[in-house]
Design a protein around this motif. Structure first.
Motif, PDB file in Angstrom:
ATOM      1  N   THR A 162      68.515   7.107  17.344  1.00 61.07           N
ATOM      2  CA  THR A 162      68.199   6.196  16.361  1.00 61.07           C
ATOM      3  C   THR A 162      66.554   6.167  16.203  1.00 61.07           C
ATOM      4  O   THR A 162      65.821   6.250  16.898  1.00 61.07           O
ATOM      5  N   ILE A 163      66.115   6.226  14.921  1.00 60.28           N
ATOM      6  CA  ILE A 163      64.985   6.474  14.393  1.00 60.28           C
ATOM      7  C   ILE A 163      64.264   5.212  13.648  1.00 60.28           C
ATOM      8  O   ILE A 163      64.926   4.646  12.931  1.00 60.28           O
ATOM      9  N   TYR A 164      63.253   4.648  14.177  1.00 60.51           N
ATOM     10  CA  TYR A 164      62.650   3.583  13.840  1.00 60.51           C
ATOM     11  C   TYR A 164      61.548   3.922  12.826  1.00 60.51           C
ATOM     12  O   TYR A 164      60.734   4.610  13.240  1.00 60.51           O
ATOM     13  N   ILE A 199      55.619   7.205   5.177  1.00 58.32           N
ATOM     14  CA  ILE A 199      56.554   6.512   6.118  1.00 58.32           C
ATOM     15  C   ILE A 199      55.908   6.894   7.519  1.00 58.32           C
ATOM     16  O   ILE A 199      55.658   8.056   7.790  1.00 58.32           O
ATOM     17  N   THR A 200      55.913   6.012   8.355  1.00 52.76           N
ATOM     18  CA  THR A 200      55.609   6.113   9.472  1.00 52.76           C
ATOM     19  C   THR A 200      56.841   5.971  10.463  1.00 52.76           C
ATOM     20  O   THR A 200      57.623   5.307  10.704  1.00 52.76           O
ATOM     21  N   VAL A 201      56.650   6.983  11.473  1.00 57.49           N
ATOM     22  CA  VAL A 201      57.949   7.096  12.439  1.00 57.49           C
ATOM     23  C   VAL A 201      57.374   6.451  13.645  1.00 57.49           C
ATOM     24  O   VAL A 201      56.709   7.275  14.590  1.00 57.49           O
ATOM     25  N   SER A 202      57.728   5.277  14.099  1.00 55.33           N
ATOM     26  CA  SER A 202      57.372   4.660  15.346  1.00 55.33           C
ATOM     27  C   SER A 202      57.915   5.010  16.517  1.00 55.33           C
ATOM     28  O   SER A 202      57.415   5.128  17.623  1.00 55.33           O
ATOM     29  N   SER A 217      57.912  13.089  11.939  1.00 54.41           N
ATOM     30  CA  SER A 217      56.511  12.803  11.230  1.00 54.41           C
ATOM     31  C   SER A 217      55.738  13.722  10.503  1.00 54.41           C
ATOM     32  O   SER A 217      55.331  13.789   9.343  1.00 54.41           O
ATOM     33  N   ASP A 218      55.833  14.800  11.049  1.00 52.28           N
ATOM     34  CA  ASP A 218      55.234  16.152  10.441  1.00 52.28           C
ATOM     35  C   ASP A 218      55.948  16.645   9.151  1.00 52.28           C
ATOM     36  O   ASP A 218      55.383  16.824   7.893  1.00 52.28           O
ATOM     37  N   LEU A 219      57.255  16.571   9.412  1.00 49.54           N
ATOM     38  CA  LEU A 219      58.193  17.135   8.294  1.00 49.54           C
ATOM     39  C   LEU A 219      57.847  15.863   6.927  1.00 49.54           C
ATOM     40  O   LEU A 219      57.692  16.435   6.008  1.00 49.54           O
TER      41      LEU A 219
END
Length: 142
Positions: A61-63, A46-49, A28-30
């Motif tokens: 697995t990144i949502y 983009i939101t990384v949930s 998220s920071d990147l």
């Protein structure tokens, strides 16, 4: 009796949860700082949930979900195209001994919440929810 190591009854371990959260926050920071060298990725908010790690810690697995929910497939494809660079940068910043392979998927949680709300707003469901449930015979017996 031997322990069956192939059962899926247990949830993720503390280590999996900790590494998943570290990856989620770092990614998220990147993305927020625009450190990925792709204009399409940097253009999207983009939101990384969530980040789920396999039990062997090899695959994450990144949502993700773009702001507003529009262009999910475009965001996932852009991130997948840059997965190698993201993985390399993530490994440096998070200081992980072994950075897992990254797989990106669109987060469907918000869509399911909207479907559930729409279902609960239907007249026949409201009627069923408002119908009083009779007391069970066990409660009344003394």
């Amino acid at each position: 009796m031997a322990k069956n190591r192939f059962t899926t009854d247990t949830g993720p371990t503390q280590r999996q949860l900790r590494v998943g959260e570290l990856i989620r926050r770092t990614l998220s920071d990147l993305l927020m700082r625009g450190e990925i060298h792709d204009d399409e990725v940097n253009r999207l908010n983009i939101t990384v949930s969530e980040a789920r790690i396999t039990s062997d810690m090899r695959v994450a697995t990144i949502y993700v979900l773009p702001l507003g929910g529009k262009g999910k497939d475009q965001a996932v494809k852009a991130l997948a195209r840059n997965a190698h660079e993201i993985r390399r940068t993530l490994g440096k910043v998070a200081k992980l001994k072994h950075t897992p392979e990254l797989r990106f998927m669109a987060d469907e949680t918000f869509d399911r919440m909207d479907e559930t709300r729409a279902l609960l707003d239907r007249d026949e469901v409201k009627r069923d929810l408002q119908t009083p449930v009779p007391d069970s015979p066990e409660e009344g017996a003394e």
